[in-house]
Design a protein around this motif. Sequence first.
Motif, PDB file in Angstrom:
ATOM      1  N   LEU A 105       0.828  -1.202   0.000  1.00 34.30           N
ATOM      2  CA  LEU A 105       0.000   0.000   0.000  1.00 34.30           C
ATOM      3  C   LEU A 105       0.867   1.260   0.000  1.00 34.30           C
ATOM      4  O   LEU A 105       0.604   2.227  -0.717  1.00 34.30           O
ATOM      5  CB  LEU A 105      -0.920  -0.014   1.227  1.00 34.30           C
ATOM      6  CG  LEU A 105      -1.848   1.189   1.395  1.00 34.30           C
ATOM      7  CD1 LEU A 105      -2.818   1.266   0.224  1.00 34.30           C
ATOM      8  CD2 LEU A 105      -2.602   1.099   2.715  1.00 34.30           C
ATOM      9  N   LEU A 106       1.943   1.215   0.781  1.00 29.87           N
ATOM     10  CA  LEU A 106       2.829   2.363   0.868  1.00 29.87           C
ATOM     11  C   LEU A 106       3.541   2.619  -0.459  1.00 29.87           C
ATOM     12  O   LEU A 106       3.615   3.752  -0.935  1.00 29.87           O
ATOM     13  CB  LEU A 106       3.853   2.144   1.985  1.00 29.87           C
ATOM     14  CG  LEU A 106       4.773   3.320   2.289  1.00 29.87           C
ATOM     15  CD1 LEU A 106       3.964   4.541   2.692  1.00 29.87           C
ATOM     16  CD2 LEU A 106       5.754   2.941   3.407  1.00 29.87           C
ATOM     17  N   TRP A 107       4.059   1.554  -1.102  1.00 36.43           N
ATOM     18  CA  TRP A 107       4.689   1.696  -2.426  1.00 36.43           C
ATOM     19  C   TRP A 107       3.735   2.388  -3.407  1.00 36.43           C
ATOM     20  O   TRP A 107       4.109   3.334  -4.107  1.00 36.43           O
ATOM     21  CB  TRP A 107       5.047   0.319  -2.991  1.00 36.43           C
ATOM     22  CG  TRP A 107       6.324  -0.289  -2.520  1.00 36.43           C
ATOM     23  CD1 TRP A 107       6.469  -1.354  -1.680  1.00 36.43           C
ATOM     24  CD2 TRP A 107       7.654   0.098  -2.882  1.00 36.43           C
ATOM     25  NE1 TRP A 107       7.776  -1.651  -1.497  1.00 36.43           N
ATOM     26  CE2 TRP A 107       8.542  -0.768  -2.233  1.00 36.43           C
ATOM     27  CE3 TRP A 107       8.174   1.101  -3.697  1.00 36.43           C
ATOM     28  CZ2 TRP A 107       9.918  -0.688  -2.365  1.00 36.43           C
ATOM     29  CZ3 TRP A 107       9.549   1.185  -3.842  1.00 36.43           C
ATOM     30  CH2 TRP A 107      10.408   0.314  -3.177  1.00 36.43           C
ATOM     31  N   ASN A 108       2.528   1.842  -3.480  1.00 41.25           N
ATOM     32  CA  ASN A 108       1.554   2.365  -4.437  1.00 41.25           C
ATOM     33  C   ASN A 108       1.249   3.834  -4.191  1.00 41.25           C
ATOM     34  O   ASN A 108       1.210   4.653  -5.119  1.00 41.25           O
ATOM     35  CB  ASN A 108       0.257   1.558  -4.368  1.00 41.25           C
ATOM     36  CG  ASN A 108       0.405   0.170  -4.985  1.00 41.25           C
ATOM     37  OD1 ASN A 108       1.247  -0.043  -5.850  1.00 41.25           O
ATOM     38  ND2 ASN A 108      -0.399  -0.777  -4.523  1.00 41.25           N
ATOM     39  N   ASN A 109       1.042   4.160  -2.908  1.00 42.34           N
ATOM     40  CA  ASN A 109       0.703   5.545  -2.593  1.00 42.34           C
ATOM     41  C   ASN A 109       1.865   6.492  -2.879  1.00 42.34           C
ATOM     42  O   ASN A 109       1.660   7.620  -3.348  1.00 42.34           O
ATOM     43  CB  ASN A 109       0.277   5.664  -1.135  1.00 42.34           C
ATOM     44  CG  ASN A 109      -1.146   5.191  -0.919  1.00 42.34           C
ATOM     45  OD1 ASN A 109      -2.015   5.426  -1.759  1.00 42.34           O
ATOM     46  ND2 ASN A 109      -1.396   4.503   0.184  1.00 42.34           N
ATOM     47  N   LEU A 110       3.068   6.033  -2.626  1.00 41.73           N
ATOM     48  CA  LEU A 110       4.239   6.894  -2.873  1.00 41.73           C
ATOM     49  C   LEU A 110       4.423   7.168  -4.359  1.00 41.73           C
ATOM     50  O   LEU A 110       4.699   8.294  -4.774  1.00 41.73           O
ATOM     51  CB  LEU A 110       5.497   6.241  -2.295  1.00 41.73           C
ATOM     52  CG  LEU A 110       5.577   6.232  -0.768  1.00 41.73           C
ATOM     53  CD1 LEU A 110       6.766   5.413  -0.297  1.00 41.73           C
ATOM     54  CD2 LEU A 110       5.680   7.653  -0.246  1.00 41.73           C
ATOM     55  N   ILE A 111       4.265   6.141  -5.189  1.00 39.35           N
ATOM     56  CA  ILE A 111       4.411   6.330  -6.638  1.00 39.35           C
ATOM     57  C   ILE A 111       3.351   7.295  -7.148  1.00 39.35           C
ATOM     58  O   ILE A 111       3.633   8.202  -7.932  1.00 39.35           O
ATOM     59  CB  ILE A 111       4.337   4.976  -7.369  1.00 39.35           C
ATOM     60  CG1 ILE A 111       5.597   4.150  -7.074  1.00 39.35           C
ATOM     61  CG2 ILE A 111       4.183   5.189  -8.882  1.00 39.35           C
ATOM     62  CD1 ILE A 111       5.571   2.749  -7.648  1.00 39.35           C
ATOM     63  N   ARG A 112       2.106   7.119  -6.671  1.00 35.54           N
ATOM     64  CA  ARG A 112       1.054   8.050  -7.087  1.00 35.54           C
ATOM     65  C   ARG A 112       1.389   9.482  -6.674  1.00 35.54           C
ATOM     66  O   ARG A 112       1.188  10.428  -7.432  1.00 35.54           O
ATOM     67  CB  ARG A 112      -0.299   7.623  -6.489  1.00 35.54           C
ATOM     68  CG  ARG A 112      -1.058   6.609  -7.327  1.00 35.54           C
ATOM     69  CD  ARG A 112      -2.492   6.507  -6.861  1.00 35.54           C
ATOM     70  NE  ARG A 112      -2.567   6.005  -5.496  1.00 35.54           N
ATOM     71  CZ  ARG A 112      -2.662   4.713  -5.177  1.00 35.54           C
ATOM     72  NH1 ARG A 112      -2.704   3.808  -6.133  1.00 35.54           N
ATOM     73  NH2 ARG A 112      -2.721   4.336  -3.911  1.00 35.54           N
ATOM     74  N   ASP A 113       1.892   9.627  -5.437  1.00 34.39           N
ATOM     75  CA  ASP A 113       2.252  10.964  -4.957  1.00 34.39           C
ATOM     76  C   ASP A 113       3.342  11.593  -5.824  1.00 34.39           C
ATOM     77  O   ASP A 113       3.282  12.776  -6.157  1.00 34.39           O
ATOM     78  CB  ASP A 113       2.746  10.889  -3.506  1.00 34.39           C
ATOM     79  CG  ASP A 113       1.581  10.817  -2.530  1.00 34.39           C
ATOM     80  OD1 ASP A 113       0.437  11.000  -2.985  1.00 34.39           O
ATOM     81  OD2 ASP A 113       1.819  10.580  -1.339  1.00 34.39           O
ATOM     82  N   TYR A 114       4.331  10.792  -6.182  1.00 30.35           N
ATOM     83  CA  TYR A 114       5.407  11.323  -7.035  1.00 30.35           C
ATOM     84  C   TYR A 114       4.856  11.836  -8.366  1.00 30.35           C
ATOM     85  O   TYR A 114       5.187  12.929  -8.819  1.00 30.35           O
ATOM     86  CB  TYR A 114       6.458  10.239  -7.294  1.00 30.35           C
ATOM     87  CG  TYR A 114       7.565  10.209  -6.275  1.00 30.35           C
ATOM     88  CD1 TYR A 114       8.302  11.355  -5.987  1.00 30.35           C
ATOM     89  CD2 TYR A 114       7.890   9.030  -5.608  1.00 30.35           C
ATOM     90  CE1 TYR A 114       9.325  11.330  -5.056  1.00 30.35           C
ATOM     91  CE2 TYR A 114       8.909   8.999  -4.672  1.00 30.35           C
ATOM     92  CZ  TYR A 114       9.627  10.151  -4.400  1.00 30.35           C
ATOM     93  OH  TYR A 114      10.626  10.135  -3.484  1.00 30.35           O
ATOM     94  N   VAL A 115       4.012  11.046  -9.011  1.00 26.80           N
ATOM     95  CA  VAL A 115       3.473  11.437 -10.317  1.00 26.80           C
ATOM     96  C   VAL A 115       2.598  12.673 -10.188  1.00 26.80           C
ATOM     97  O   VAL A 115       2.703  13.619 -10.988  1.00 26.80           O
ATOM     98  CB  VAL A 115       2.677  10.268 -10.943  1.00 26.80           C
ATOM     99  CG1 VAL A 115       2.033  10.707 -12.260  1.00 26.80           C
ATOM    100  CG2 VAL A 115       3.591   9.074 -11.194  1.00 26.80           C
ATOM    101  N   GLU A 116       1.752  12.694  -9.161  1.00 23.10           N
ATOM    102  CA  GLU A 116       0.846  13.836  -8.987  1.00 23.10           C
ATOM    103  C   GLU A 116       1.601  15.129  -8.712  1.00 23.10           C
ATOM    104  O   GLU A 116       1.118  16.216  -9.014  1.00 23.10           O
ATOM    105  CB  GLU A 116      -0.126  13.545  -7.843  1.00 23.10           C
ATOM    106  CG  GLU A 116      -1.174  12.493  -8.198  1.00 23.10           C
ATOM    107  CD  GLU A 116      -2.010  12.090  -6.994  1.00 23.10           C
ATOM    108  OE1 GLU A 116      -1.949  12.799  -5.965  1.00 23.10           O
ATOM    109  OE2 GLU A 116      -2.709  11.067  -7.079  1.00 23.10           O
TER     110      GLU A 116
END
Length: 814
Positions: A105-116
């Motif tokens: 969950l943390l990996w996924n959220n971090l990648i989304r945050d980076y892109v956003e």
Amino acid sequence: MDLLPFFPSSVSLSPCSDETSFHRYNTHPHPILPLVLLTNTSHLYSYGPRQTPTFTVVAAATVKHQQGNKVKKKREFDAAGVTAYGNQNLSTQSITHEHKQHNILLWNNLIRDYVENGLCLEALRMYHQMQRAGIEPDRSVIISLINACGSLSDLQAGRGIHQEIIARGLESDVYVGTALATMYVKCGSLENARQMFDRMPERNVVSWNAMIAGYSQNGLPHEALAVFSEMQVQGIKPNSITMASVLPACANLLGLEQSKQIHGYALRNGFESDVVVCTGLVDMYAKCGNVNIACKLFKRMPKRNVVSWTAIIAGCSQNGQPQEALAFFNEMQIHGLKPNSVTIVSVLPACANLLALEQGKQIHSYVIRNGFQSDVIVDTGLVDMYAKCGGINVAHTLFERMHQRNVASWNAIIAGYSQNGYPHEALAFFNEMQIQGIKPNSITLVSILPACVDLSALGQGKQIHSYVIKNDFGSNVYVGTGLVDMYAKCGHIDIARQVFNKMLNRNVVSWNAMILGYGIHGHGEDALVLFSQMQQEGTKPDRITFIGVLNACSHAGLVDAGWQYFECMKSDYGLAPELEHYACLVDLLGRAGHLDEAHNLVKNMPLEPNVVVWGALLGACRIHCNIELGEQVAKQLFELEPNNAGCYVLLSNIYAEAGRWEDVAKLRTMMKERELKKPPGCSFIEVNREVHTFLVRDRTHVQSEKIYAMLETLYEQMEEIGYVPNTNLVLHDVEEEVKKNMLCSHSEKLAIAFGIINTNPGTPIRIMKNLRVCSDCHNATKFISKTVGREIIVRDTNRFHYFNNGFCSCGDYW
């Protein structure tokens, strides 16, 4: 729980008691991306440099994405696991299943945050670490990663993620498929985008919008409109984004009918109050050349934003209505809207077209006050504006201060110097541009070719032609036209015709360049044949075409043909003759000796004669030594332009040839009282790709002694075969010997002598002069060509003269 086993040995962890201490200790100079740390029950840990975005997790399990002191994202996790992103693969064997789920969950959220947050490259790097850790991203993260590839225009990375999507069976998902199509569009691979679009089992309005926008933005308007039509056949209702994407396609087609149809569709489907669609309609009509409809639409808009105002300002500026563009710009600010960088770039050409330097300076001040001076596009617009308003020194200073320059910036300064009469400087910047590693484009080439013309720098022009061929610019109509013009004006009319014949596409400017070229070379019949061919091929002549045709008739003495073409302007093409056309016809009649007819034409023409028209008649009076009419015409010129030295010089020449020295003296006194000076004669010659410049009586050249010695030898040889200097042209009442010496040092004679010394026997000598060649230099050059056995090509302000074996191509008619 001990965290140290989960991190590379190169990482030092510092325990912190609170978040403030965390930031104080967060100074590790790690070269890669800063990592995420989760806490145990009582401690925070720091990792990664302060200068880069840092993820921290506090004891309350709140994740903050920070860059500097600005919090961009906040996300909460109920997690007690840990992960790190470093140079080494991480061991996850000791993480429990529950912790692993939290870790995913943390990996996924971090990648989304980076892109956003626009950190697309970092997101892709984290994705690769995630893969190495054996963790699969979820569907929403896959879409974020595809968007990251599109933002970076990284086609290779995008194709790699596409392969994983296929392997996981996600390609049929409408959102994933739409993201892939959009990514391929942004990466410039329309073929892959269309293949993805066609394979999609289900498409939504976003999918259709992606393809329409892709085609429209990549210069394929027909394809964009075809997809738009297919979309409606499939029963998908377009939204405002669809309309905003399809309107530029109509603008690119410049099709008013298609534009009206799309406008009608927008009205029928309730988009008349949508600010995005209405702005698109304004832009579309302006780009189709119908700025009046664009203005009406704009004024009826219930709501306008900065983009709307920018669209109408750009539309007016690009459609020859600079005053209206400036008025809208001022009104925009009265309404409280703040111009952005695109607005500034749109209004600056209006200042340039109006030569409105003061308005341009005010906009420059606005740029500085609002922090736009580091914007390369705005800076380039300012350089262009100052150059076109005559402030080339300010333009140069701005250019030198630019922190970043692109090809458009170099084009602006090159064109600025070329258009302001500084061809040497234009060529210097062109060469410097390439030294700096900036590759010239078609606009650069079109801008630099006139500088070659101004210097008669045929060698430089040939180098540019080679560059055109090597870099596949040959199919560009503007570059091809520039080459035709350059060769014609540098004395190679045959090569100009070869380039013209090889052009795949020609516009009216291309035909005009070739017709004008024939005219200045005295090839009147060839010009008229080409004009007929132009008509047969369906290209409609414009006002410039007829200036070229009439000039060609003038230089060839084709009086009847000239009258015929002058009349057909009105009867066949509906073009009302302008002052330039009357000047050409007066010149034609005057050169042919029809002075009374020319004078009657001037007196009875429907337009008020200007300096050019009267000047053409005075030039004819000088050719035919008609003192009486010359005085009448000169009187008109003195009233129109009392400070034009050229008028006084022409009348002085008429008096001097008639031996009326008292009248010559009176004119000289008038010129002195009014502080008028005749522009100095100046001649150019290119030898070994270096342009040499000579002024009248010039002794500054390093080879001056050799040049004057050569002239002395030439004069002795010419006088032996019958040359007699025409001392009547000297506007000074001095001894004959002094007059001979003064004639000997005219700039074209110095340039010819230099050419004889520094070029191989038998090769042509090419000279360019900034004034009309005087009759003595014309006669002397005929004798020199016979004496030295060389072809001498001289281009003056009127035409080309080809001297060979004692004869000139003009037949002494110039």
